[in-house]
Design a protein around this motif. Structure first.
Motif, PDB file in Angstrom:
ATOM      1  N   LEU A   1       5.163   8.498  -6.817  1.00 26.42           N
ATOM      2  CA  LEU A   1       6.105   8.999  -5.824  1.00 26.42           C
ATOM      3  C   LEU A   1       7.499   8.894  -6.426  1.00 26.42           C
ATOM      4  O   LEU A   1       8.019   7.798  -6.631  1.00 26.42           O
ATOM      5  N   ARG A   2       8.090  10.039  -6.747  1.00 25.09           N
ATOM      6  CA  ARG A   2       9.425  10.097  -7.342  1.00 25.09           C
ATOM      7  C   ARG A   2      10.414  10.480  -6.256  1.00 25.09           C
ATOM      8  O   ARG A   2      10.226  11.487  -5.564  1.00 25.09           O
ATOM      9  N   MET A   3      11.463   9.653  -6.090  1.00 31.23           N
ATOM     10  CA  MET A   3      12.455   9.883  -5.041  1.00 31.23           C
ATOM     11  C   MET A   3      13.845   9.889  -5.663  1.00 31.23           C
ATOM     12  O   MET A   3      14.511   8.847  -5.742  1.00 31.23           O
TER      13      MET A   3
ATOM     14  N   GLY B   1       0.806  -1.212   0.000  1.00 35.94           N
ATOM     15  CA  GLY B   1       0.000   0.000   0.000  1.00 35.94           C
ATOM     16  C   GLY B   1       0.839   1.261   0.000  1.00 35.94           C
ATOM     17  O   GLY B   1       1.999   1.258   0.438  1.00 35.94           O
ATOM     18  N   VAL B   2       0.248   2.347  -0.465  1.00 32.90           N
ATOM     19  CA  VAL B   2       0.954   3.626  -0.529  1.00 32.90           C
ATOM     20  C   VAL B   2       1.363   4.096   0.868  1.00 32.90           C
ATOM     21  O   VAL B   2       2.458   4.623   1.055  1.00 32.90           O
ATOM     22  N   ASN B   3       0.527   3.873   1.866  1.00 33.25           N
ATOM     23  CA  ASN B   3       0.862   4.299   3.234  1.00 33.25           C
ATOM     24  C   ASN B   3       2.052   3.516   3.789  1.00 33.25           C
ATOM     25  O   ASN B   3       2.902   4.072   4.479  1.00 33.25           O
ATOM     26  N   GLU B   4       2.131   2.231   3.467  1.00 32.58           N
ATOM     27  CA  GLU B   4       3.255   1.411   3.910  1.00 32.58           C
ATOM     28  C   GLU B   4       4.561   1.888   3.256  1.00 32.58           C
ATOM     29  O   GLU B   4       5.594   1.995   3.914  1.00 32.58           O
ATOM     30  N   ALA B   5       4.494   2.208   1.986  1.00 30.71           N
ATOM     31  CA  ALA B   5       5.677   2.705   1.269  1.00 30.71           C
ATOM     32  C   ALA B   5       6.126   4.048   1.839  1.00 30.71           C
ATOM     33  O   ALA B   5       7.318   4.270   2.066  1.00 30.71           O
ATOM     34  N   LEU B   6       5.176   4.949   2.075  1.00 32.73           N
ATOM     35  CA  LEU B   6       5.518   6.262   2.631  1.00 32.73           C
ATOM     36  C   LEU B   6       6.103   6.138   4.036  1.00 32.73           C
ATOM     37  O   LEU B   6       7.029   6.865   4.394  1.00 32.73           O
ATOM     38  N   ALA B   7       5.586   5.206   4.827  1.00 27.34           N
ATOM     39  CA  ALA B   7       6.114   5.002   6.178  1.00 27.34           C
ATOM     40  C   ALA B   7       7.572   4.553   6.119  1.00 27.34           C
ATOM     41  O   ALA B   7       8.412   5.030   6.890  1.00 27.34           O
ATOM     42  N   PHE B   8       7.903   3.663   5.180  1.00 30.67           N
ATOM     43  CA  PHE B   8       9.285   3.222   5.032  1.00 30.67           C
ATOM     44  C   PHE B   8      10.180   4.385   4.607  1.00 30.67           C
ATOM     45  O   PHE B   8      11.273   4.570   5.132  1.00 30.67           O
ATOM     46  N   VAL B   9       9.713   5.186   3.660  1.00 30.57           N
ATOM     47  CA  VAL B   9      10.497   6.327   3.170  1.00 30.57           C
ATOM     48  C   VAL B   9      10.733   7.322   4.304  1.00 30.57           C
ATOM     49  O   VAL B   9      11.843   7.821   4.486  1.00 30.57           O
ATOM     50  N   ARG B  10       9.709   7.608   5.086  1.00 31.18           N
ATOM     51  CA  ARG B  10       9.860   8.528   6.228  1.00 31.18           C
ATOM     52  C   ARG B  10      10.864   7.983   7.232  1.00 31.18           C
ATOM     53  O   ARG B  10      11.682   8.717   7.782  1.00 31.18           O
ATOM     54  N   LYS B  11      10.796   6.674   7.493  1.00 30.60           N
ATOM     55  CA  LYS B  11      11.685   6.045   8.470  1.00 30.60           C
ATOM     56  C   LYS B  11      13.151   6.155   8.041  1.00 30.60           C
ATOM     57  O   LYS B  11      14.031   6.341   8.873  1.00 30.60           O
TER      58      LYS B  11
ATOM     59  N   LEU C   1       7.905   5.237  -7.711  1.00 35.73           N
ATOM     60  CA  LEU C   1       6.892   4.242  -7.395  1.00 35.73           C
ATOM     61  C   LEU C   1       5.565   4.708  -7.951  1.00 35.73           C
ATOM     62  O   LEU C   1       5.174   5.857  -7.746  1.00 35.73           O
ATOM     63  N   CYS C   2       4.853   3.830  -8.645  1.00 37.91           N
ATOM     64  CA  CYS C   2       3.536   4.161  -9.196  1.00 37.91           C
ATOM     65  C   CYS C   2       2.495   3.261  -8.552  1.00 37.91           C
ATOM     66  O   CYS C   2       2.637   2.033  -8.547  1.00 37.91           O
ATOM     67  N   PHE C   3       1.466   3.901  -8.009  1.00 34.58           N
ATOM     68  CA  PHE C   3       0.405   3.203  -7.296  1.00 34.58           C
ATOM     69  C   PHE C   3      -0.902   3.329  -8.054  1.00 34.58           C
ATOM     70  O   PHE C   3      -1.176   4.369  -8.653  1.00 34.58           O
TER      71      PHE C   3
END
Length: 92
Positions: free
Chosen positions: A52-54, A19-29, A61-63
């Motif tokens: 989400l381009r990093m 999920g997008v929230n799981e991916a964002l949580a990893f990126v924030r961490k 990442l494309c969701f």
């Protein structure tokens, strides 16, 4: 840092279907949100993909817009400086 790459499955901690929230949580961490760009269509938030381009990680990442699960992982390979070059298949 080396990332595990399993074609059609994952790149590092980013797994297709997450999920997008799981991916964002990893990126924030990991603290790699510097220069990150999150794109979505405000007029059609569930019809168009989320992106989400990093650049710091060399990833995009494309969701899916409706289900918000990871569908595509794009990797941007960076050229290594000459001092860090890797030779593959070199003869002894």
């Amino acid at each position: 840092a080396a990332w595990l790459v399993e074609p059609a499955q994952r790149v590092g901690q980013f797994v297709l279907g997450m999920g997008v929230n799981e991916a964002l949580a990893f990126v924030r961490k990991t603290g790699t949100l510097e220069g990150a760009e999150f794109h979505f269509d405000e007029m059609r938030p569930f019809d168009a993909d989320l992106s989400l381009r990093m650049p710091a990680l060399g990833l995009q990442l494309c969701f899916d817009g409706l289900q918000q699960d990871l569908r595509v992982i794009s990797v941007c390979l960076r050229q290594r400086p000459q001092s860090e070059s890797v030779t593959l298949g070199a003869a002894p």
